[in-house]
Design a protein around this motif. Structure first.
Motif, PDB file in Angstrom:
ATOM      1  N   LEU A 149      33.353 -48.817  72.843  1.00  0.00           N
ATOM      2  CA  LEU A 149      33.114 -48.562  71.179  1.00  0.00           C
ATOM      3  C   LEU A 149      32.097 -47.360  71.281  1.00  0.00           C
ATOM      4  O   LEU A 149      32.292 -46.836  70.192  1.00  0.00           O
ATOM      5  N   GLY A 150      31.125 -47.921  72.061  1.00  0.00           N
ATOM      6  CA  GLY A 150      30.148 -46.723  71.825  1.00  0.00           C
ATOM      7  C   GLY A 150      30.438 -45.192  72.042  1.00  0.00           C
ATOM      8  O   GLY A 150      29.734 -44.243  71.260  1.00  0.00           O
ATOM      9  N   VAL A 151      31.185 -45.041  72.808  1.00  0.00           N
ATOM     10  CA  VAL A 151      31.793 -43.680  72.971  1.00  0.00           C
ATOM     11  C   VAL A 151      32.550 -43.114  71.883  1.00  0.00           C
ATOM     12  O   VAL A 151      32.424 -41.962  71.597  1.00  0.00           O
ATOM     13  N   TYR A 152      33.373 -44.124  71.091  1.00  0.00           N
ATOM     14  CA  TYR A 152      33.869 -43.627  69.633  1.00  0.00           C
ATOM     15  C   TYR A 152      32.829 -43.194  68.794  1.00  0.00           C
ATOM     16  O   TYR A 152      32.884 -42.310  68.105  1.00  0.00           O
ATOM     17  N   ARG A 153      31.818 -44.090  68.819  1.00  0.00           N
ATOM     18  CA  ARG A 153      30.541 -43.943  67.840  1.00  0.00           C
ATOM     19  C   ARG A 153      30.007 -42.359  68.057  1.00  0.00           C
ATOM     20  O   ARG A 153      29.588 -41.545  67.184  1.00  0.00           O
ATOM     21  N   ARG A 154      29.859 -42.178  69.404  1.00  0.00           N
ATOM     22  CA  ARG A 154      29.202 -40.955  69.786  1.00  0.00           C
ATOM     23  C   ARG A 154      30.103 -39.663  69.380  1.00  0.00           C
ATOM     24  O   ARG A 154      29.658 -38.598  68.976  1.00  0.00           O
ATOM     25  N   MET A 168      43.727 -41.464  65.171  1.00  0.00           N
ATOM     26  CA  MET A 168      43.614 -41.467  66.362  1.00  0.00           C
ATOM     27  C   MET A 168      44.851 -41.589  66.841  1.00  0.00           C
ATOM     28  O   MET A 168      45.612 -42.723  66.513  1.00  0.00           O
ATOM     29  N   ILE A 169      45.474 -40.844  67.883  1.00  0.00           N
ATOM     30  CA  ILE A 169      46.678 -40.822  68.428  1.00  0.00           C
ATOM     31  C   ILE A 169      46.486 -40.940  70.089  1.00  0.00           C
ATOM     32  O   ILE A 169      45.843 -40.114  70.617  1.00  0.00           O
ATOM     33  N   ASP A 170      47.098 -42.003  70.661  1.00  0.00           N
ATOM     34  CA  ASP A 170      46.814 -42.181  72.142  1.00  0.00           C
ATOM     35  C   ASP A 170      48.243 -43.035  72.611  1.00  0.00           C
ATOM     36  O   ASP A 170      48.794 -43.498  71.999  1.00  0.00           O
ATOM     37  N   ASP A 171      48.355 -42.935  74.011  1.00  0.00           N
ATOM     38  CA  ASP A 171      49.565 -43.555  74.632  1.00  0.00           C
ATOM     39  C   ASP A 171      49.075 -44.963  75.159  1.00  0.00           C
ATOM     40  O   ASP A 171      49.802 -45.619  75.529  1.00  0.00           O
ATOM     41  N   MET A 172      47.775 -45.258  75.005  1.00  0.00           N
ATOM     42  CA  MET A 172      47.320 -46.604  75.728  1.00  0.00           C
ATOM     43  C   MET A 172      46.690 -47.507  74.666  1.00  0.00           C
ATOM     44  O   MET A 172      45.899 -47.371  73.766  1.00  0.00           O
ATOM     45  N   PRO A 173      47.481 -48.788  74.486  1.00  0.00           N
ATOM     46  CA  PRO A 173      47.170 -49.427  73.271  1.00  0.00           C
ATOM     47  C   PRO A 173      45.666 -49.702  73.302  1.00  0.00           C
ATOM     48  O   PRO A 173      45.031 -49.747  72.157  1.00  0.00           O
ATOM     49  N   ARG A 174      45.130 -50.083  74.468  1.00  0.00           N
ATOM     50  CA  ARG A 174      43.779 -50.468  74.368  1.00  0.00           C
ATOM     51  C   ARG A 174      42.712 -49.480  73.670  1.00  0.00           C
ATOM     52  O   ARG A 174      41.829 -49.928  73.296  1.00  0.00           O
ATOM     53  N   ASN A 175      43.097 -48.456  73.902  1.00  0.00           N
ATOM     54  CA  ASN A 175      42.215 -47.206  73.640  1.00  0.00           C
ATOM     55  C   ASN A 175      42.254 -47.107  71.927  1.00  0.00           C
ATOM     56  O   ASN A 175      41.443 -46.390  71.487  1.00  0.00           O
ATOM     57  N   LEU A 176      43.375 -47.711  71.246  1.00  0.00           N
ATOM     58  CA  LEU A 176      43.233 -47.634  69.795  1.00  0.00           C
ATOM     59  C   LEU A 176      42.605 -48.944  69.339  1.00  0.00           C
ATOM     60  O   LEU A 176      42.172 -48.685  67.871  1.00  0.00           O
ATOM     61  N   ALA A 177      42.324 -49.846  69.979  1.00  0.00           N
ATOM     62  CA  ALA A 177      41.403 -51.038  69.284  1.00  0.00           C
ATOM     63  C   ALA A 177      40.092 -50.425  68.796  1.00  0.00           C
ATOM     64  O   ALA A 177      39.859 -50.882  67.634  1.00  0.00           O
ATOM     65  N   PRO A 178      39.424 -49.811  69.652  1.00  0.00           N
ATOM     66  CA  PRO A 178      38.192 -49.159  68.747  1.00  0.00           C
ATOM     67  C   PRO A 178      38.157 -48.614  67.836  1.00  0.00           C
ATOM     68  O   PRO A 178      37.403 -48.598  66.785  1.00  0.00           O
ATOM     69  N   ALA A 179      39.322 -47.574  67.766  1.00  0.00           N
ATOM     70  CA  ALA A 179      39.454 -46.736  66.788  1.00  0.00           C
ATOM     71  C   ALA A 179      39.673 -47.607  65.193  1.00  0.00           C
ATOM     72  O   ALA A 179      39.189 -47.361  64.320  1.00  0.00           O
TER      73      ALA A 179
END
Length: 229
Positions: A149-154, A168-179
């Motif tokens: 999550l800190g990377v998204y904030r950065r 935010m558009i991504d192919d990995m579900p877990r990468n969309l949770a913090p967004a």
């Protein structure tokens, strides 16, 4: 067509690999092979041992690279150069995606666990590089990968992104949770690859598509620019 909120998009945030080109190109298969080769050559492991370590680090540290940095002290820059030395001949220009991204209102940013040189090579082959004002890569995040999550904030702080006005558009579900947690609208580009993650709670995924260009195209129409989110 609306993405859910009556507010124009300020920023479109795109993952790179298997998002801005089809997973069927199998580029990431090449990267995976290169990762195991790197582990074998630098840690003195067999192919089976390298595969086991690759999978364990990916599960425990979100990327194999992060595990190698934390546990084995490898040079991340050397690793990135090595694993991204792949054959891109399977990539072709995508005029439909080029036109769809060009028509989108708002800024466009790449957010990738890969490197800037890799992203630039891929975008040149696909023919879409001119649309993006920035690439926020794994180096920019100090090698801490998505979905931290800190990377998204950065990312948002460095590029002045209002999450409430971002997609935010991504192919990995877990990468969309913090967004989603930050208030972004999320779009999953669905693939059949196991590494993209198992089925998850869909509550943080607002939209799913198997054809990114077709999905994006309506949001570039002038009549839709006020009701995209």
């Amino acid at each position: 067509m609306s993405l859910g909120k009556a507010k124009p998009v300020g920023t479109w945030i795109f993952d790179l690999d298997n998002t801005l080109y089809p997973a069927s190109c199998r580029l990431f298969d090449q990267v995976q092979v290169r990762i195991r080769q790197y582990i074998r050559e630098n840690l003195g492991l067999s192919e089976s041992e390298a595969l086991a370590l690759q999978k364990r680090y990916f599960q425990e540290h979100m990327t194999t690279l992060r595990g190698l940095i934390v546990n084995d002290g490898i040079d991340p820059h050397h690793f990135l150069d090595f694993v991204h030395a792949i054959d891109l001949s399977g990539l072709a220009p995508n005029p439909a995606l080029d036109a769809a991204i060009a028509a989108l209102p708002g800024r466009k940013v790449i957010f990738t666990n890969g490197s800037v040189p890799h992203a630039e090579r891929v975008m040149e082959k696909v023919g879409i590089g001119r649309h993006f004002e920035a690439i926020f890569d794994i180096v920019a995040s100090d090698f801490v990968p998505k979905p931290d999550l800190g990377v998204y904030r950065r990312l948002c702080a460095e590029h002045r992104i209002d999450p409430a006005g971002a997609v935010m558009i991504d192919d990995m579900p877990r990468n969309l949770a913090p967004a989603h947690e930050l208030g972004m609208t999320t779009v999953l580009v669905k693939t059949e690859d196991d590494w993209a993650g198992p089925d998850v709670d869909p509550s943080f995924i607002h939209h799913v598509t198997e054809d990114l260009a077709a999905f994006l195209w309506p949001f570039g129409l002038p009549a839709k620019t006020g009701s995209i989110l």
